[in-house]
Each structure stands twice: as structure tokens, then as C-alpha cells.
Design a protein around this motif. Structure first.
Motif, PDB file in Angstrom:
ATOM      1  N   SER A 110     -69.963  13.443  -6.286  1.00 31.13           N
ATOM      2  CA  SER A 110     -69.685  12.012  -6.357  1.00 31.13           C
ATOM      3  C   SER A 110     -70.743  11.170  -5.655  1.00 31.13           C
ATOM      4  N   SER A 119     -75.218   9.413  -7.327  1.00 28.02           N
ATOM      5  CA  SER A 119     -75.054   9.496  -8.774  1.00 28.02           C
ATOM      6  C   SER A 119     -76.282   9.026  -9.551  1.00 28.02           C
ATOM      7  N   LEU A 169     -68.073  14.493 -15.357  1.00 23.56           N
ATOM      8  CA  LEU A 169     -68.056  13.694 -14.120  1.00 23.56           C
ATOM      9  C   LEU A 169     -67.382  14.467 -12.997  1.00 23.56           C
ATOM     10  N   ARG A 178     -69.910   5.051 -11.790  1.00 16.84           N
ATOM     11  CA  ARG A 178     -70.441   6.045 -10.848  1.00 16.84           C
ATOM     12  C   ARG A 178     -71.957   6.102 -10.874  1.00 16.84           C
ATOM     13  N   ARG A 230     -66.179   4.657 -16.730  1.00 13.56           N
ATOM     14  CA  ARG A 230     -66.090   5.451 -15.491  1.00 13.56           C
ATOM     15  C   ARG A 230     -67.450   6.061 -15.134  1.00 13.56           C
TER      16      ARG A 230
END
Length: 174
Positions: A22, A25, A17, A53, A49
Motif C-alpha cells: 500500500s 504506490s 491492488l 492509490r 480505487r
């Protein structure tokens, strides 16, 4: 090189990740190839997580539920610190949980090359694609310096060479 053995699936997901951008995604995926045993970290939290995302984690399970001996150096099998032979067991439940928790798919790899080809063809190739930011730019490289330097050198040499014209000899003079 590796200080201690074992698998850290949570760390693998978190590192992946961290390597992904970021933004956007929904275009990103992680392929996790492992036996599924996790010896440290919170796999459920790492899976959450990734899901938050929007990154899909595709898992490829290698090994068997009964366990396989891990080949070591010199044809022997890997042993733990107590001298016991280490067996790696496939944990399909963990791998399925990771995949379904992120919208990915779990594939059991009878033969890894076939599993990866099937995974790509059936699942990853159908994901929405985007073009990575790219630009085409022309950069002209100046290459005149060498010919110009040679021309200056020839001009200097030409100036150093004396202009020698044969003098007309006057009769009677030596």
C-alpha cells in the motif's frame, strides 16, 4: 477448475491492488491483458480505487471488435450452457477508460509479445524506480560437528584397542 466462464475486470484490478504494497504506490503498476469484456463487477469503481492509490493500470487488448471464437478442448470451440458458440469481442473503450483513469496506457496487441515489449520499453521502463527493501546478511553455518564427532569416535576406538606390548619371555618358563 473454473466454475463459470467470463471476465471480471473489477475483481482482477482489486486482487492486483491487494497483492501490491500500500505504500509507495507511484512505483507500482498493473498490466491487464484481456479482451476487455467485463461480465461482473464495477470496473469504474475498481479503476477509481487504483487511481486513488496512485497505481497505474496498463491495459493490453487482445482480440478484435468483430469477435473471435474461443478454442475449446479437442479442436472444437467453446460453447455456452445453451450450446451456442461463444464469441469474445475486444472492448477497447473499457480498456482505454481503465488506462487513462489511472494514468496508464492502452495498447492493442496485434501480436502479444510485441505489444508487451513496446509497452515496457515506451512506458513502464520510464517510470520512477525504487529499490525494494533488501539486506545482505552473512550467516555462518557451523560445520565443525562432523569432524569433531569423527575425532571423538577415533578417540573411543583408540581407548578400546588394548595396548599390546610383547612381553619379554623369560627363559625356562613356558
Amino acid at each position: 477448475i473454473i466454475a463459470r466462464g467470463g471476465t471480471a475486470l473489477a475483481a482482477a484490478i482489486d486482487e492486483s491492488l491487494g497483492a501490491l504494497e500500500s505504500r509507495e504506490s507511484e512505483h507500482q503498476a498493473i498490466i491487464l491483458i484481456t479482451d476487455g469484456e467485463s461480465h461482473e463487477g464495477d470496473v469504474a469503481a475498481a479503476t477509481k480505487r487504483a487511481a486513488e492509490r496512485g497505481v497505474k493500470v496498463f491495459t493490453v487488448g487482445i482480440g478484435t471488435a468483430e469477435g473471435e471464437l474461443i478454442p475449446g478442448e479437442g479442436g472444437a470451440f467453446l460453447k455456452d450452457r445453451r450450446g451456442n458458440v461463444v464469441k469474445s469481442r475486444l472492448d477497447e473503450k473499457t480498456l482505454q477508460d481503465i488506462a487513462t483513469g489511472t494514468g496508464g496506457v492502452y495498447v492493442h496487441a496485434e501480436r502479444p509479445e510485441v505489444a508487451l515489449a513496446d509497452l515496457y520499453r515506451d512506458h513502464i521502463a520510464s517510470m520512477e524506480k525504487r529499490e525494494l527493501g533488501s539486506t545482505i546478511e552473512r550467516r555462518w553455518e557451523q560445520g565443525f560437528q562432523w569432524p569433531l564427532g569423527l575425532a571423538f569416535a577415533l578417540l573411543l576406538i583408540e581407548m578400546l584397542i588394548a595396548d599390546r606390548r610383547p612381553r619379554a619371555r623369560v627363559e625356562g618358563r613356558p
